[in-house]
Design a protein around this motif. Sequence first.
Motif, mmCIF file in Angstrom:
data_model
loop_
_atom_site.group_PDB
_atom_site.id
_atom_site.type_symbol
_atom_site.label_atom_id
_atom_site.label_comp_id
_atom_site.label_asym_id
_atom_site.label_seq_id
_atom_site.Cartn_x
_atom_site.Cartn_y
_atom_site.Cartn_z
ATOM 1 N N GLY A 43 0.917 -1.252 0.104
ATOM 2 C CA GLY A 43 -0.056 -0.131 0.034
ATOM 3 C C GLY A 43 0.792 1.286 -0.126
ATOM 4 N N LYS A 44 2.125 1.043 -0.235
ATOM 5 C CA LYS A 44 2.952 2.155 -0.231
ATOM 6 C C LYS A 44 2.733 3.506 -1.197
ATOM 7 C CE LYS A 44 6.579 -0.130 -1.036
ATOM 8 N NZ LYS A 44 5.781 -1.347 -1.280
ATOM 9 N N SER A 45 2.457 3.001 -2.438
ATOM 10 C CA SER A 45 2.314 3.862 -3.612
ATOM 11 C C SER A 45 0.787 4.542 -3.326
ATOM 12 C CB SER A 45 2.223 3.323 -4.868
ATOM 13 O OG SER A 45 3.493 2.905 -5.099
ATOM 14 N N SER A 46 -0.059 3.626 -2.655
ATOM 15 C CA SER A 46 -1.404 4.375 -2.524
ATOM 16 C C SER A 46 -1.258 5.317 -1.399
ATOM 17 C CB SER A 46 -2.294 2.902 -1.849
ATOM 18 O OG SER A 46 -2.448 2.114 -3.158
ATOM 19 N N LEU A 47 -0.437 5.192 -0.568
ATOM 20 C CA LEU A 47 -0.178 5.924 0.608
ATOM 21 C C LEU A 47 0.485 7.395 0.117
ATOM 22 C CD1 LEU A 47 -0.671 6.476 3.639
ATOM 23 C CD2 LEU A 47 2.071 5.591 3.775
#
Length: 346
Positions: A43-47
């Motif tokens: 979920g890093k890019s989403s974050l």
Amino acid sequence: MILLDNIHQTYRGPKGPVHALRGVNLQIRAGEVFGVIGRSGAGKSSLVRTINLLNRPSQGTVTVAGRSLTTLNTAGLREARRDIGMVFQHFNLLTSRTVYDNVALPLELAGLSRQQIKTRVNPLLELVGLGALADRYPAQISGGQKQRVGIARALASQPKVLLSDEATSALDPETTRAILALLQQINRELGLTIVLITHQMQVIKQVAHRLAVMEAGQIVEQGEALQVFSHPQNETTRSLLDDVVPRELPANVLERVRALLGVPGQPPASLLRLVFAGVESDRPLLSDLVRRFGLDLNIVHGQIDEVQGHPFGTLAVLARGAQDQLNAAIGHLRGAGVQVQEVAHA
Ligand SMILES: Nc1ncnc2c1ncn2[C@@H]1O[C@H](COP(=O)(O)OP(=O)(O)OP(=O)(O)O)[C@@H](O)[C@H]1O
Ligand SMILES: [Mg+2]
């Protein structure tokens, strides 16, 4: 500087909803380099994309530099985004524009004059070390140079925050180090707050002051880099740290060293695995072992570099000497903050 409050992100996937972020709370301070690490799909890019609202979260609020982005209208958001620069893994340069013109693009869009653009772009090209390549096209420069263009372009609108999503993942280790050093320089010299997304602990180790570890849409651990590196609490963190400090001695090393243990007629020997994390850097601990405890030392494996100016890494040493001296030496190391494991003894 950046406040994420109870962020949820749900995508519509082909097989139903995908919960990419599940209640993320994060506070990033002005002027720090903050790392976000996690495995693929965590979920890093989403974050990071919620920080400039490239992705609007399904729930929660985003505040950057005192402005609540989630309540702004389109015009307000466009204005607020000037405070937030972003660099990408695949650089996203326009192939038909020169290096100079790529960096100039956001300024053209903002309506600056040619002269204003020139006085902004030229120093940026110098800063990222591309002064001599201004007239080249993206196809005529290396990956590391492309990322320098990406960084200069992100800085063009004089942002307060720089977001970097895997900016070094497409680069070789040496170029990665150079780009990270550039980001560090920008953080120091321009006081820019940097949020660095990566799946590599090496990247975090080199530059992050603080970090958060993500797993399945949540933050499972966060803190000062040195603290998290030296005392990881979560299994995901430990396994990510394995890339920089392997938990186990490689089997071939262990086998080779076992042959050196228990030599007839020699004093007893211990194979010790020493973990240096958060130890004072100026203490001559290994020479203490030799001088004060009369041990014979043989370094058999290991790597020490640093995290936030402190030595960090592991050493495996074969220590030979009288049993009481061995025990006292282990006590001495532990007293100095070195974690000591006795891997083998004979
Ligand atoms: N637009 C989208 N539609 C549906 N699902 C998505 C979308 N974008 C991401 N996802 C899903 O959301 C989850 C988190 O994705 P995200 O890209 O944030 O992970 P990541 O940590 O950046 O991974 P990576 O290291 O591979 O870049 C994944 O399960 C991914 O498949
Ligand atoms: Mg990603």
